[in-house]
Design an enzyme around this catalytic site. Structure first.
Site, PDB file in Angstrom:
ATOM      1  N   ILE A  18       0.832  -1.201   0.000  1.00 17.38           N
ATOM      2  CA  ILE A  18       0.000   0.000   0.000  1.00 17.38           C
ATOM      3  C   ILE A  18       0.874   1.261   0.000  1.00 17.38           C
ATOM      4  CG2 ILE A  18      -1.589   1.315   1.479  1.00 17.38           C
ATOM      5  CD1 ILE A  18      -2.681  -1.518   2.414  1.00 17.38           C
ATOM      6  N   SER A 137      -6.992  -0.377  10.286  1.00 16.49           N
ATOM      7  CA  SER A 137      -7.427  -1.645   9.679  1.00 16.49           C
ATOM      8  C   SER A 137      -8.864  -1.912  10.081  1.00 16.49           C
ATOM      9  CB  SER A 137      -6.546  -2.788  10.187  1.00 16.49           C
ATOM     10  OG  SER A 137      -7.140  -4.043   9.882  1.00 16.49           O
ATOM     11  N   TYR A 150      -2.709  -7.267  16.931  1.00 20.55           N
ATOM     12  CA  TYR A 150      -2.706  -6.384  15.750  1.00 20.55           C
ATOM     13  C   TYR A 150      -3.877  -5.402  15.822  1.00 20.55           C
ATOM     14  CZ  TYR A 150      -3.066  -5.171  10.767  1.00 20.55           C
ATOM     15  OH  TYR A 150      -3.163  -4.501   9.565  1.00 20.55           O
TER      16      TYR A 150
HETATM   17  P1  NAD Z   1       3.640  -4.553   3.301  1.00 17.79           P
HETATM   18  O1  NAD Z   1       4.321  -5.579   4.159  1.00 17.79           O
HETATM   19  O2  NAD Z   1       3.828  -4.612   1.845  1.00 17.79           O
HETATM   20  O3  NAD Z   1       4.022  -3.096   3.785  1.00 17.79           O
HETATM   21  C1  NAD Z   1       4.470  -2.801   5.073  1.00 17.79           C
HETATM   22  C2  NAD Z   1       5.706  -1.973   4.930  1.00 17.79           C
HETATM   23  O4  NAD Z   1       6.147  -1.568   6.234  1.00 17.79           O
HETATM   24  C3  NAD Z   1       6.859  -2.762   4.286  1.00 17.79           C
HETATM   25  O5  NAD Z   1       7.412  -1.973   3.253  1.00 17.79           O
HETATM   26  C4  NAD Z   1       7.849  -2.938   5.418  1.00 17.79           C
HETATM   27  O6  NAD Z   1       9.190  -2.908   4.977  1.00 17.79           O
HETATM   28  C5  NAD Z   1       7.544  -1.735   6.275  1.00 17.79           C
HETATM   29  N1  NAD Z   1       7.966  -1.939   7.663  1.00 17.79           N
HETATM   30  C6  NAD Z   1       7.680  -2.988   8.480  1.00 17.79           C
HETATM   31  N2  NAD Z   1       8.291  -2.807   9.657  1.00 17.79           N
HETATM   32  C7  NAD Z   1       8.971  -1.643   9.570  1.00 17.79           C
HETATM   33  C8  NAD Z   1       9.796  -0.924  10.465  1.00 17.79           C
HETATM   34  N3  NAD Z   1      10.068  -1.387  11.691  1.00 17.79           N
HETATM   35  N4  NAD Z   1      10.324   0.256  10.052  1.00 17.79           N
HETATM   36  C9  NAD Z   1      10.067   0.729   8.809  1.00 17.79           C
HETATM   37  N5  NAD Z   1       9.307   0.090   7.918  1.00 17.79           N
HETATM   38  C10 NAD Z   1       8.761  -1.075   8.298  1.00 17.79           C
HETATM   39  O7  NAD Z   1       2.095  -4.654   3.689  1.00 17.79           O
HETATM   40  P2  NAD Z   1       0.866  -3.695   3.417  1.00 17.79           P
HETATM   41  O8  NAD Z   1      -0.321  -4.587   3.390  1.00 17.79           O
HETATM   42  O9  NAD Z   1       1.122  -2.775   2.286  1.00 17.79           O
HETATM   43  O10 NAD Z   1       0.782  -2.885   4.791  1.00 17.79           O
HETATM   44  C11 NAD Z   1       0.801  -1.479   4.865  1.00 17.79           C
HETATM   45  C12 NAD Z   1      -0.036  -1.051   6.059  1.00 17.79           C
HETATM   46  O11 NAD Z   1      -1.401  -1.403   5.801  1.00 17.79           O
HETATM   47  C13 NAD Z   1       0.331  -1.710   7.365  1.00 17.79           C
HETATM   48  O12 NAD Z   1       0.279  -0.762   8.415  1.00 17.79           O
HETATM   49  C14 NAD Z   1      -0.751  -2.751   7.532  1.00 17.79           C
HETATM   50  O13 NAD Z   1      -0.983  -3.089   8.886  1.00 17.79           O
HETATM   51  C15 NAD Z   1      -1.928  -2.031   6.936  1.00 17.79           C
HETATM   52  N6  NAD Z   1      -3.055  -2.865   6.527  1.00 17.79           N
HETATM   53  C16 NAD Z   1      -2.893  -3.819   5.577  1.00 17.79           C
HETATM   54  C17 NAD Z   1      -3.984  -4.592   5.211  1.00 17.79           C
HETATM   55  C18 NAD Z   1      -3.860  -5.676   4.181  1.00 17.79           C
HETATM   56  O14 NAD Z   1      -4.792  -6.485   4.060  1.00 17.79           O
HETATM   57  N7  NAD Z   1      -2.786  -5.748   3.428  1.00 17.79           N
HETATM   58  C19 NAD Z   1      -5.229  -4.394   5.813  1.00 17.79           C
HETATM   59  C20 NAD Z   1      -5.348  -3.406   6.777  1.00 17.79           C
HETATM   60  C21 NAD Z   1      -4.255  -2.639   7.126  1.00 17.79           C
END
Ligand code: NAD
Length: 247
Positions: A18, A137, A150
């Protein structure tokens, strides 16, 4: 095409999923974008795909030393910031009876403390009229098995959107949350067994009124709306979830 010309954005966790989709939308629209993450290789690949408007900084949101260094770097690269997307996060999903102290602490260090201090450290650089967007979320408003830690962390972010809004309003800065439903970004695969991830994903699609995952771009457009266009909205949470929390 040049909707974001002259705008500066910072996106934590902008190397994938995202965060990357949002960085691409803004950079393609002319914004200068700083993305952060923990993996140099992921950041380099993302920067390559984003082109000349992007800078990739290795920075762990759980480390205040890294966040101080990030603020210095952003000040040097961008000067000031119009949009801050507080998006970095991990999804460690376990039944609550099986959650270890270590997993709990890591989850809260990244998803909660990381978000809190990202906003604190970068707030001095935010322009009047800037928008901060926190990624929450659907899990913070409905009870989904295996998401207790979470979901509690995301509920904390939902609360922060309100209190940060109040404190930043005198500076003309808005703070909102975007609440994604299921988006198949690979985040689950990184933290669960293949079988558990497949089961969890199938359940989310079956539960969803639209019977599908959202795409990273659908969340990115909502985040950009909150950051730039929602000029009479602060302290709110926008559900982008196929109706999962509404129908
Ligand atoms: P993703 O794993 O592709 O993205 C998460 C990003 O955060 C990654 O680029 C990772 O390198 C970075 N990250 C993790 N720990 C870190 C740290 N300690 N310091 C710096 N960067 C860090 O997954 P995503 O689904 O794109 O998630 C993005 C956000 O969306 C998150 O906060 C996630 O909780 C939220 N989210 C995702 C979903 C879903 O279904 N994918 C649903 C609801 C919320």
């Amino acid at each position: 095409m040049n909707e974001y010309n002259g705008k500066n954005a910072v996106i934590t966790g902008g190397g994938s999923g995202i965060g990357f989709a949002t960085a691409k939308l803004l950079a393609d629209g002319g914004a200068r974008v700083v993305i952060t993450g923990r993996s140099r290789a992921t950041l380099d690949a993302a920067r390559e795909r984003l082109g000349g408007n992007a800078v990739a900084v290795r920075s762990d949101v759980a480390s205040l030393t890294d966040l101080d260094a990030l603020a210095d770097r952003v000040k040097g690269e961008l000067g000031t910031v119009d949009a801050l997307f507080v998006n970095a996060g991990i999804a460690t999903l376990t039944p609550f009876g099986a959650t270890t102290e270590e997993a709990y602490d890591e989850l809260f260090a990244i998803n909660v403390k990381g978000a809190y201090f990202t906003v604190q450290k970068l707030a001095p650089l935010l322009n009047t009229g800037a928008g901060v967007v926190l990624t929450t979320s659907v899990a913070n408003v409905v009870g989904i098995s295996d998401t207790s830690g979470y979901a509690a962390g995301k509920a904390a972010l939902r609360s922060m959107a309100r209190s940060f809004s109040r404190e930043l309003l005198p500076r003309g800065i808005r703070v909102n949350a975007v609440s994604p439903g299921p988006v198949d970004t690979g985040a689950l695969d990184a933290t669960m067994t293949e079988e558990a991830a497949e089961r969890f994903k199938a359940e989310r699609v079956a539960d969803n009124p639209m019977r599908r995952f959202g795409t990273p771009d659908e969340i990115a457009r909502a985040a950009a709306f909150l950051a730039f266009d929602a000029t009479y909205t602060t302290g709110a949470e926008l559900a982008v979830d196929g109706g999962a929390t509404q129908l």
